[in-house]
Design a protein around this motif. Structure first.
Motif, PDB file in Angstrom:
ATOM      1  N   PHE A  97       0.825  -1.205   0.000  1.00  0.00           N
ATOM      2  CA  PHE A  97       0.000   0.000   0.000  1.00  0.00           C
ATOM      3  C   PHE A  97       0.861   1.258   0.000  1.00  0.00           C
ATOM      4  CE2 PHE A  97      -3.406   2.819   1.215  1.00  0.00           C
ATOM      5  CZ  PHE A  97      -4.511   2.215   0.623  1.00  0.00           C
ATOM      6  N   THR A  98       1.887   1.242   0.840  1.00  0.00           N
ATOM      7  CA  THR A  98       2.719   2.451   0.917  1.00  0.00           C
ATOM      8  C   THR A  98       3.557   2.607  -0.350  1.00  0.00           C
ATOM      9  OG1 THR A  98       4.463   1.236   2.074  1.00  0.00           O
ATOM     10  CG2 THR A  98       2.857   2.390   3.420  1.00  0.00           C
ATOM     11  N   THR A  99       3.845   1.489  -1.029  1.00  0.00           N
ATOM     12  CA  THR A  99       4.567   1.609  -2.297  1.00  0.00           C
ATOM     13  C   THR A  99       3.680   2.287  -3.343  1.00  0.00           C
ATOM     14  OG1 THR A  99       5.759  -0.402  -1.739  1.00  0.00           O
ATOM     15  CG2 THR A  99       5.934   0.375  -3.994  1.00  0.00           C
ATOM     16  N   TYR A 100       2.386   1.985  -3.302  1.00  0.00           N
ATOM     17  CA  TYR A 100       1.455   2.684  -4.188  1.00  0.00           C
ATOM     18  C   TYR A 100       1.414   4.176  -3.869  1.00  0.00           C
ATOM     19  CZ  TYR A 100      -0.753  -0.951  -7.005  1.00  0.00           C
ATOM     20  OH  TYR A 100      -0.998  -1.920  -7.933  1.00  0.00           O
ATOM     21  N   ILE A 101       1.431   4.482  -2.579  1.00  0.00           N
ATOM     22  CA  ILE A 101       1.445   5.911  -2.203  1.00  0.00           C
ATOM     23  C   ILE A 101       2.704   6.562  -2.767  1.00  0.00           C
ATOM     24  CG2 ILE A 101       1.622   7.503  -0.253  1.00  0.00           C
ATOM     25  CD1 ILE A 101      -0.098   5.544   1.364  1.00  0.00           C
ATOM     26  N   ALA A 102       3.825   5.837  -2.632  1.00  0.00           N
ATOM     27  CA  ALA A 102       5.081   6.357  -3.165  1.00  0.00           C
ATOM     28  C   ALA A 102       4.987   6.542  -4.668  1.00  0.00           C
ATOM     29  CB  ALA A 102       6.227   5.409  -2.816  1.00  0.00           C
ATOM     30  N   LEU A 128      10.319   7.922  -2.044  1.00  0.00           N
ATOM     31  CA  LEU A 128      10.923   7.105  -0.994  1.00  0.00           C
ATOM     32  C   LEU A 128      10.535   7.642   0.377  1.00  0.00           C
ATOM     33  CD1 LEU A 128      12.931   4.837  -0.161  1.00  0.00           C
ATOM     34  CD2 LEU A 128      14.732   6.553  -0.242  1.00  0.00           C
ATOM     35  N   LEU A 129      10.639   8.971   0.511  1.00  0.00           N
ATOM     36  CA  LEU A 129      10.295   9.611   1.780  1.00  0.00           C
ATOM     37  C   LEU A 129       8.826   9.338   2.123  1.00  0.00           C
ATOM     38  CD1 LEU A 129      11.445  11.507   3.983  1.00  0.00           C
ATOM     39  CD2 LEU A 129      10.372  13.381   2.730  1.00  0.00           C
ATOM     40  N   PHE A 156      22.380   0.317  -4.669  1.00  0.00           N
ATOM     41  CA  PHE A 156      21.607   1.239  -3.843  1.00  0.00           C
ATOM     42  C   PHE A 156      20.713   0.467  -2.874  1.00  0.00           C
ATOM     43  CE2 PHE A 156      17.440   3.266  -3.238  1.00  0.00           C
ATOM     44  CZ  PHE A 156      17.836   4.295  -2.402  1.00  0.00           C
ATOM     45  N   ASN A 157      20.079  -0.603  -3.362  1.00  0.00           N
ATOM     46  CA  ASN A 157      19.189  -1.393  -2.499  1.00  0.00           C
ATOM     47  C   ASN A 157      19.946  -1.943  -1.297  1.00  0.00           C
ATOM     48  OD1 ASN A 157      17.172  -0.940  -4.294  1.00  0.00           O
ATOM     49  ND2 ASN A 157      17.006  -3.033  -5.050  1.00  0.00           N
ATOM     50  N   ILE A 158      21.106  -2.551  -1.584  1.00  0.00           N
ATOM     51  CA  ILE A 158      21.897  -3.125  -0.485  1.00  0.00           C
ATOM     52  C   ILE A 158      22.311  -2.029   0.489  1.00  0.00           C
ATOM     53  CG2 ILE A 158      24.051  -4.304   0.086  1.00  0.00           C
ATOM     54  CD1 ILE A 158      23.787  -5.827  -2.540  1.00  0.00           C
ATOM     55  N   PHE A 159      22.780  -0.915  -0.080  1.00  0.00           N
ATOM     56  CA  PHE A 159      23.220   0.211   0.738  1.00  0.00           C
ATOM     57  C   PHE A 159      22.073   0.692   1.640  1.00  0.00           C
ATOM     58  CE2 PHE A 159      23.429   4.867   1.149  1.00  0.00           C
ATOM     59  CZ  PHE A 159      24.608   4.985   1.849  1.00  0.00           C
ATOM     60  N   ALA A 160      20.896   0.841   1.058  1.00  0.00           N
ATOM     61  CA  ALA A 160      19.765   1.370   1.829  1.00  0.00           C
ATOM     62  C   ALA A 160      19.411   0.431   2.976  1.00  0.00           C
ATOM     63  CB  ALA A 160      18.549   1.564   0.917  1.00  0.00           C
ATOM     64  N   ILE A 169       9.439  -0.595  -1.439  1.00  0.00           N
ATOM     65  CA  ILE A 169       9.821   0.336  -2.513  1.00  0.00           C
ATOM     66  C   ILE A 169      11.118  -0.115  -3.184  1.00  0.00           C
ATOM     67  CG2 ILE A 169      11.074   2.001  -1.071  1.00  0.00           C
ATOM     68  CD1 ILE A 169       9.815   4.203  -2.792  1.00  0.00           C
ATOM     69  N   LEU A 170      11.984  -0.796  -2.444  1.00  0.00           N
ATOM     70  CA  LEU A 170      13.224  -1.287  -3.051  1.00  0.00           C
ATOM     71  C   LEU A 170      12.929  -2.404  -4.054  1.00  0.00           C
ATOM     72  CD1 LEU A 170      15.764  -1.351  -0.084  1.00  0.00           C
ATOM     73  CD2 LEU A 170      15.402   0.413  -1.817  1.00  0.00           C
ATOM     74  N   ILE A 171      11.989  -3.285  -3.693  1.00  0.00           N
ATOM     75  CA  ILE A 171      11.629  -4.354  -4.629  1.00  0.00           C
ATOM     76  C   ILE A 171      10.958  -3.758  -5.859  1.00  0.00           C
ATOM     77  CG2 ILE A 171      10.109  -6.339  -4.962  1.00  0.00           C
ATOM     78  CD1 ILE A 171      10.473  -6.840  -1.932  1.00  0.00           C
ATOM     79  N   ALA A 172      10.147  -2.718  -5.629  1.00  0.00           N
ATOM     80  CA  ALA A 172       9.388  -2.133  -6.723  1.00  0.00           C
ATOM     81  C   ALA A 172      10.295  -1.469  -7.762  1.00  0.00           C
ATOM     82  CB  ALA A 172       8.390  -1.127  -6.169  1.00  0.00           C
ATOM     83  N   GLY A 173      11.403  -0.886  -7.313  1.00  0.00           N
ATOM     84  CA  GLY A 173      12.266  -0.102  -8.196  1.00  0.00           C
ATOM     85  C   GLY A 173      12.665  -0.875  -9.451  1.00  0.00           C
ATOM     86  N   GLY A 174      12.258  -0.408 -10.630  1.00  0.00           N
ATOM     87  CA  GLY A 174      12.604  -1.079 -11.875  1.00  0.00           C
ATOM     88  C   GLY A 174      11.694  -2.241 -12.198  1.00  0.00           C
ATOM     89  N   ASN A 175      10.636  -2.440 -11.415  1.00  0.00           N
ATOM     90  CA  ASN A 175       9.697  -3.539 -11.670  1.00  0.00           C
ATOM     91  C   ASN A 175       8.287  -2.999 -11.809  1.00  0.00           C
ATOM     92  OD1 ASN A 175      11.321  -5.958 -11.561  1.00  0.00           O
ATOM     93  ND2 ASN A 175      11.685  -5.418  -9.422  1.00  0.00           N
ATOM     94  N   PHE A 176       7.366  -3.929 -11.936  1.00  0.00           N
ATOM     95  CA  PHE A 176       5.959  -3.567 -11.965  1.00  0.00           C
ATOM     96  C   PHE A 176       5.359  -3.864 -10.604  1.00  0.00           C
ATOM     97  CE2 PHE A 176       6.997  -4.090 -16.345  1.00  0.00           C
ATOM     98  CZ  PHE A 176       6.232  -3.131 -16.984  1.00  0.00           C
TER      99      PHE A 176
END
Lengths: 234, 292
Positions: free
Chosen positions: B45-50, B64-65, B144-148, B206-213
């Motif tokens: 849900f929050t990824t949709y908000i993002a 992200l914020l 970036f994902n690992i870093f975050a 949001i990290l999983i979402a990045g670059g995906n659907f």
């Protein structure tokens, strides 16, 4: 210091406390004695707010604390050492102690902590160890030390002798007595071990089925053979 | 060798995300003995908000914020409004309620955001780094994902280890009654725990979402893997969750590459069974058996 008047606590239809009144003066140890199920632990749990009372009143230094939530008690000067030691085994010895002085803002916390370590040398050696490595006696030292870090005016002690060797019990009782004499602390001590408790207490209160059946000077109580046989088992 | 390296890298990347997700399950379980099955749906849900914020502003970082803040708030609200009232009953009640949150949020997302696949922007490139003249299976977005995740874990660790707030949270988790007697506001600490878990889950989302659907169900498999990772680690150990996540990520990557991609989910359950047979408490259970 602590005034308990006409306190009633019920568990369903059972009256665990049935109109208990006890006065706990500063600089004195008041021992509450009685058999299993007499209501001793319930008394302490009601006073500190863990259990809600049905009726009656508790005041601390004149202030009505009957409805004060548990979390607020320590700020008013009450420390409750629950039955069964109450160390948080997953935390280290030092972390347990830090919890004791948590709410206090004064800067001498570190010094006070060192004092506790001085009083209980076994804890000093185990500062960074997890509290579950401590023995029963050391755990009791830890909870008493932790309670003292809150600088209480009233200390509630629930069965501190439970499962401890006589030598350790003696050591802890002596320490409490000494503290009371030096600092004007008021202690409400609940004990199954009536003999040792009366040895250090000023006043003895005998509970039976939720009622106070005797409230005497500790020495008088020790000498009263009838009462001892009837309620205290020695 | 090249294949092994590539599989290890992709396993590590997903392992960190499983670890982040496992961490939020552990955060809540440790304090309340509740497994929050709604965690994945909250993160979805929050990824949709993002996504909405990213689409409106064109700025990934604002998205992200938004994910982190809304995750924090959603976690706190769910604890206060939905879980708290059933907390005095048996633990299974609360667990069932979190299943309700899971179903409810997915249905709500389908209504509000639509039951379709939406592309989510990646913060950085999706091209593998070049080593010599071959490209390896590690993208700037992976890094970036690992870093975050590592930064978030370090922050969490510092909070628990070094601050009074963290000490109070741990005390509330391990000794509620004693903590209350010592003046810790246990209720607030529990809410804070759920809020932090919500934040961590949102980060994983949001990290999983990045670059995906993304779709209302895009977190479902992560819930399973994160749960397996958490159980591997003993369900109440932070270190266990991280190690569990990495072990699972790597194992699944090898299964996918060397055995068969369709066996990945089955392999996760196989690993879970083997570990539980050999060490029923998980690999890193930190809780001490309480003596009565």
């Amino acid at each position: 210091m602590l005034e308990i008047s006409d306190l009633v606590t019920t568990y369903g239809p059972v009256k665990a406390l049935d109109g208990v009144s006890i006065s706990v003066p500063a600089g004195k140890i008041t021992a509450v004695l009685g058999a299993n199920g007499a209501g001793k632990t319930t008394l302490l749990r009601t006073v500190s707010g863990l259990v809600k009372s049905r009726s009656g009143k508790v005041t601390l230094g004149g202030q009505d604390i009957t409805r004060t939530p548990v979390e607020g008690m320590v700020r008013l000067g009450m420390a409750h050492v629950p039955e069964g030691r109450g160390v948080i085994a997953e935390l280290t010895v030092e972390e347990n102690l830090r919890l004791g002085g948590l709410w206090r803002k004064d800067d001498d916390k570190a010094e006070r902590m060192e004092e506790v370590y001085e009083q209980f040398p076994p804890l000093d050696k185990r500062r960074k160890l997890s509290a579950h490595t401590l023995s029963g006696g050391e755990r009791q030292m830890l909870v008493v030390g932790r309670a003292l870090l809150a600088k209480p005016k009233v200390l509630l002690l629930d069965e501190p002798s439970l499962g401890l060797a006589p030598l350790i019990v003696n050591q802890i009782f002596t320490l409490v007595r000494d503290l009371v004499d030096r600092t004007d602390l008021a202690v409400l001590l609940v004990e199954q071990n009536a003999k040792s408790a009366l040895g250090i207490a000023d006043t003895g209160v005998v509970l039976n089925l939720g009622r106070v059946v005797a409230s005497e000077d500790a020495k008088t109580l020790l000498a009263d053979e009838g009462l001892r046989h009837a309620y205290l088992g020695f | 060798m090249k294949q092994f390296l590539d599989l290890s890298l992709s396993g590590l990347t997903s392992g960190f995300i499983y670890a982040a997700f496992a961490l939020c399950l552990v955060l809540i379980f440790r304090a309340t003995r509740i497994v929050n099955f709604g965690q994945g749906a909250q993160a979805m849900f929050t990824t949709y908000i993002a996504l909405d914020v990213v689409q409106r502003t064109g700025n990934y970082w604002l998205g992200l914020l938004a994910a982190l803040v809304s995750g924090f708030v959603l976690g706190a609200v769910i604890e206060r409004v939905i879980v708290r009232p059933v907390e005095t009953g048996p633990e299974i009640n609360a667990v069932i309620v979190t299943l309700g949150v899971f179903i409810g949020l997915i249905a709500l997302a389908a209504v509000v955001f639509g039951n379709t696949f939406e592309p989510f922007r990646a913060p950085f490139g999706l091209e593998g780094f070049q080593v010599g003249d071959t490209s390896i299976n590690l993208t700037p977005t992976n890094v970036f994902n690992i870093f975050a995740v590592v930064v978030a874990m370090a922050a969490l660790l510092a909070l628990f280890r070094f601050t009074s707030l963290g000490l109070q949270m741990r005390a509330s988790a391990f000794g509620q009654e004693v903590a209350r007697l010592l003046g810790v506001r246990v209720g607030q600490m529990l809410t804070l725990g759920w809020a932090l878990a919500g934040l961590f889950g949102s980060l994983a989302g949001i990290l999983i979402a990045g670059g995906n659907f993304i779709s209302p169900n895009f977190m479902d498999s992560v819930v399973v893997f994160g749960f397996v990772a958490a159980v591997l680690g003993g369900l109440d150990s932070f270190v266990g969750a991280v190690v569990g996540g990495l072990v699972l990520g790597l194992s699944l990557a090898y299964v996918q590459g060397y055995v068969a991609p369709e066996l990945v989910t089955l392999a996760a359950l196989g690993i879970l069974m083997v570990v539980l047979l050999l060490k029923p408490g998980g690999l890193f259970s930190s809780s001490v058996a309480r003596k009565v």
